[in-house]
Design an enzyme around this catalytic site. Structure first.
Site, PDB file in Angstrom:
ATOM      1  CB  CYS A  77      -1.016   0.034   1.261  1.00 54.89           C
ATOM      2  SG  CYS A  77      -2.299   1.072   0.876  1.00 54.89           S
ATOM      3  CG  HIS A 164      -3.817  -3.591   3.277  1.00 50.71           C
ATOM      4  ND1 HIS A 164      -2.754  -3.327   4.280  1.00 50.71           N
ATOM      5  CD2 HIS A 164      -4.358  -2.774   2.704  1.00 50.71           C
ATOM      6  CE1 HIS A 164      -2.800  -1.948   4.072  1.00 50.71           C
ATOM      7  NE2 HIS A 164      -3.804  -1.579   3.383  1.00 50.71           N
ATOM      8  CD  GLU A 166      -1.788  -6.358   6.026  1.00 54.13           C
ATOM      9  OE1 GLU A 166      -1.694  -5.067   6.131  1.00 54.13           O
ATOM     10  OE2 GLU A 166      -1.432  -7.029   4.794  1.00 54.13           O
ATOM     11  CB  SER A 218     -10.649  -8.640  34.241  1.00 51.41           C
ATOM     12  OG  SER A 218     -10.270  -9.555  33.250  1.00 51.41           O
ATOM     13  N   GLY A 219     -10.572 -11.928  35.254  1.00 47.79           N
ATOM     14  CA  GLY A 219     -11.275 -13.197  35.040  1.00 47.79           C
ATOM     15  C   GLY A 219     -11.094 -13.445  33.545  1.00 47.79           C
ATOM     16  N   GLY A 220     -10.971 -12.442  32.691  1.00 44.43           N
ATOM     17  CA  GLY A 220     -10.906 -12.501  31.231  1.00 44.43           C
ATOM     18  C   GLY A 220      -9.705 -13.330  30.623  1.00 44.43           C
ATOM     19  CB  VAL A 221      -8.521 -14.713  27.567  1.00 44.33           C
ATOM     20  CG1 VAL A 221      -7.606 -15.289  26.693  1.00 44.33           C
ATOM     21  CG2 VAL A 221      -9.913 -15.385  27.211  1.00 44.33           C
ATOM     22  CG  ASP A 222      -6.953 -10.369  26.763  1.00 42.33           C
ATOM     23  OD1 ASP A 222      -6.731 -11.558  26.186  1.00 42.33           O
ATOM     24  OD2 ASP A 222      -7.506  -9.540  26.332  1.00 42.33           O
ATOM     25  CB  SER A 223      -6.353 -10.207  33.217  1.00 35.98           C
ATOM     26  OG  SER A 223      -7.461 -10.679  33.693  1.00 35.98           O
ATOM     27  CB  SER A 224      -6.731 -15.562  32.800  1.00 31.90           C
ATOM     28  OG  SER A 224      -8.162 -15.361  33.523  1.00 31.90           O
TER      29      SER A 224
END
Length: 507
Positions: A77, A164, A166, A218-224
């Site tokens: 691009c 693009h 990707e 938080s209990g979410g995927v990322d913080s876990s």
């Protein structure tokens, strides 16, 4: 370690491009266009897209060092237009912009298009166009509008494409990248996420040492995943802080406490800050202001908890790269979409040092890292949930009544998806409360109630998403349950917007 160097000119897709390269088993490093460049172990260079015109006074440039490095180069691009202008070609605006899906036709042989059909659809996003290629370069494809979509000089190892590869909307995009990385650059692909885990654990150890850290759990995927990864590095010097800001889903506090104590054995402290957050948000309707306030209050709560821990100097956050990109932190030329509470809402006078071990990864990569670390499936495959929680799923001002209504609506939607086997088929699903009242009928009487919007999307990394084709009979069941069980709701609508142009969250 051999790698591909991605030079970022401000494209929203830059880190997605880096991820696609890693998916091919090759390590990728992203640097800004004006950073100091080290070509050690670099086997190929990719120039990203970007929002600029090459004719702007302050347009990002490309150094002679890169062009003279005798390494394979792929310009995408803006990167294509930059190479064209730099090497004597011509770039113009002719009033014909190309956005979205576009058909291209291959007009000449190219290693880049090896084993790819002569006609296929690609994803375009440009106003400027190359109208004349540099001397000794050849055109290899044209769009259906007869616009140059790729050109190259094979002997100089310089390849340029206007589209693009990707983005998943580009057919054979991964094959094109593979042809460049493996066929042209000669890289075979041996890098894995296991390498990332090992290197990141060492990096966290080196950064934190024997100091203490707290994590915004938080209990979410990322913080876990961030919690387990950090725990592997510093052990009991990590304390998990779970803030109940009042914007969590129904029964979520109890579920998070139980899950993390049963499965992970973390030192977990729950802080009840519901009244504190609600009072700060009283009268606030602007979504950006909501995110900023919530981000700042999160940090203040963590600071107070950290002061109770002697020697605590670090705050671990589960920020992932889609958060960073949407907060316009990925490149100096990137246009801002919206701030993320982990990124755009940080107060400038924060007393803790921030560590973001996952900030280079996308959601599917985070889940893969979690699998490597041995986290249970019920944690890893929960739908994404934003840090500000239900606060950004209630349009306008927030109060206890609206929170209670939305929790009921969201619980019905999610439970119905689970009961019908659709929860694991979609990437993310949630409800939104629209504070506009419409007429309804309750028994023999007219009534006025709020509108509930249901949102369900299919995605992989969160950068692009399509609305989920949930069967009508399931949506009918959800709507019926909501209007019967939540008396404050008189109307249910289903959001059929894709990303782009919409974002996944409403605010």
């Amino acid at each position: 370690m051999e790698k591909i160097l991605v030079i970022d000119y401000g494209s929203q897709y830059t880190q997605l491009l880096a991820k696609r390269i890693r998916d091919l088993g090759v390590f990728s490093e992203v640097i800004q266009y004006d950073d100091n460049i080290s070509l050690s172990n670099v086997k190929g260079i990719i120039l990203s897209g970007g929002p600029d015109s090459v004719y702007n006074i302050d347009a990002p440039d490309i150094s002679d060092e890169i062009l003279n490095a005798e390494l394979p180069i792929l310009g995408i691009c803006y990167g294509m237009q930059l190479i064209a202008k730099k090497l004597g070609g011509k770039v113009e605006q002719r009033g014909i912009a190309e956005y979205g899906k576009t058909k291209i036709n291959i007009t000449d042989q190219s290693l880049l298009f090896k084993k790819i059909p002569s006609t296929f659809n690609v994803w375009m996003s440009h106003k400027d166009m190359v109208t004349k290629v540099p001397e000794k370069f050849k055109i290899t494809s044209l769009t259906s509008n007869n616009i140059i979509s790729s050109f190259e000089n094979e002997s100089e190892n310089i390849y340029c494409i206007q589209f693009h590869p990707e983005v998943r909307h580009t057919e054979f995009g991964i094959d094109i990248l593979k042809n460049f990385i493996q066929g042209i650059c000669g890289l075979k692909g041996s890098w894995t996420l296991m390498d990332f885990v090992e290197n990141k654990i060492k990096e966290i150890k080196d950064t934190i040492g024997d100091k203490k850290a707290i994590i915004a759990l938080s209990g979410g995927v990322d913080s876990s995943v961030a919690a387990v990864l950090t725990h592997r590095a510093i052990g009991n010097n990590l304390k998990a802080i779970f803030v109940n800001h009042g914007f969590l889903r129904m029964n979520e506090v109890e579920e998070v406490e139980s899950t993390f104590r049963d499965y992970m054995g973390l030192n977990l402290t729950t802080v009840d800050a519901q009244e504190r957050f609600l009072s700060k948000l009283k009268g606030v309707t602007d979504p950006e202001q909501k995110r900023k306030i919530i981000g700042e209050e999160f940090i203040r709560v963590f600071e107070q908890e950290a002061k109770k821990e002697e020697g605590c100097e670090y705050l671990i956050q589960g920020t992932i790269y889609s958060d960073v990109i949407e907060s316009a932190k990925s490149g100096k030329k990137t246009f801002k979409i919206k701030s993320h509470h982990n990124v755009g809402g940080l107060p400038e006078d924060i007393d803790l040092k921030i560590v973001e071990p996952l900030k280079e990864l996308f959601k599917d990569e985070v889940r893969s890292v979690g699998e490597i670390l041995g986290l249970p499936r019920e944690i890893l495959y929960r739908h994404p949930f934003p840090g500000p929680g239900l606060a950004i799923r209630i349009m306008g001002e927030i109060n206890d009544e609206k929170l209670t209504i939305l929790k009921k609506v969201d619980n019905i939607f999610i439970n119905t998806l689970k009961e019908t086997g659709w929860y694991d088929k979609v990437w993310q699903a949630f409800a939104v409360l629209i504070p506009v009242k419409t007429v309804g009928i309750t028994g023999d009487k007219r009534s006025y109630g709020y509108v509930a919007a249901l949102r369900s999307v299919d995605s992989v990394e969160g950068m692009t998403a399509d609305w989920s084709k949930v069967p009508f009979e399931i949506l009918d069941l959800v709507s019926s349950r909501i209007t019967n069980e939540v008396e404050e709701i008189t109307r249910v609508v289903y959001d059929i917007s894709s990303k782009p142009p919409a974002t996944i969250e409403w605010e």
